[in-house]
Design an enzyme around this catalytic site. Sequence first.
Site: not given
Length: 268
Positions: A14-16, A20, A171
């Site tokens: 999730g680095a975009t 992240g 969640y």
Amino acid sequence: MSASLSGPTVLVTGATAGIGYETARLLARRGAVVLLHGRTAEEARAATDRLIATDGIDGGLLRPLAADFVRLEEVENLAHAVVREYPRLDVLVNNAAIAAPERHTLTADGNEVSFQVNFLAHYLLTNLLEPALTSDPGGRVVNVSSSLHRSGAIQWNDPQRVRRYSRLAAYAQSQLALTVFAADLRVTAVSVNPGVCATGLLPLYGHEGAPAAAGAEHVVRLCDPAIEIVNGAYYDRSERVAPAPAATEDRTVKRLNKLAGLLVGHTA
């Protein structure tokens, strides 16, 4: 944190965007080789290009990778590609997360979507990456969790929440599971609550949050091999605190591992 991580290899999921992205940026600035995961190849490439263009980061330190965590087959393909190309992985940052949708939603794999993206995909990825994850001092897994894990409960008889669904409860369940998971790995692993930040998850918490970079600092600190960490521990930002009681119950840890293994078709 030390000025340089002296070239460890780190995979950030999730680095975009959000924490992240900032985690990838800070790690690369300190000399780490960052495997930058995005949902699609286009998103991963765009984030990589932005880091090079706006931060002047050496493109040789960045490797974009793609897998949509709503498809477990893509998670498997990602893990196999990493093990092939990076036989030694120093740090895995399990950061990718989505807010549970308003309406109950199942993935093609049959799992409630936030439970799969936030926890099951990371469970599968981490177990498949085990051959590459180094057991040397400093090697570690960092799970980016949430204070909401404290309000979570794992519905053992209905983990997909088919009978009774609430987005906040779904969640919270995913965050509790991710936190429990850190206590049951054969490599050193910790969980961290980076604090409420202005990311796509902010609506779950309120209207105001710190910059994503502030949350990333707490994640990056735990990636530093110079920082001694306690295996299975939970950190609230920079402070080690006790997690929810369920997170350290031996019975819960074993039960979750069994459930996750069944749901992803992989037993650790």
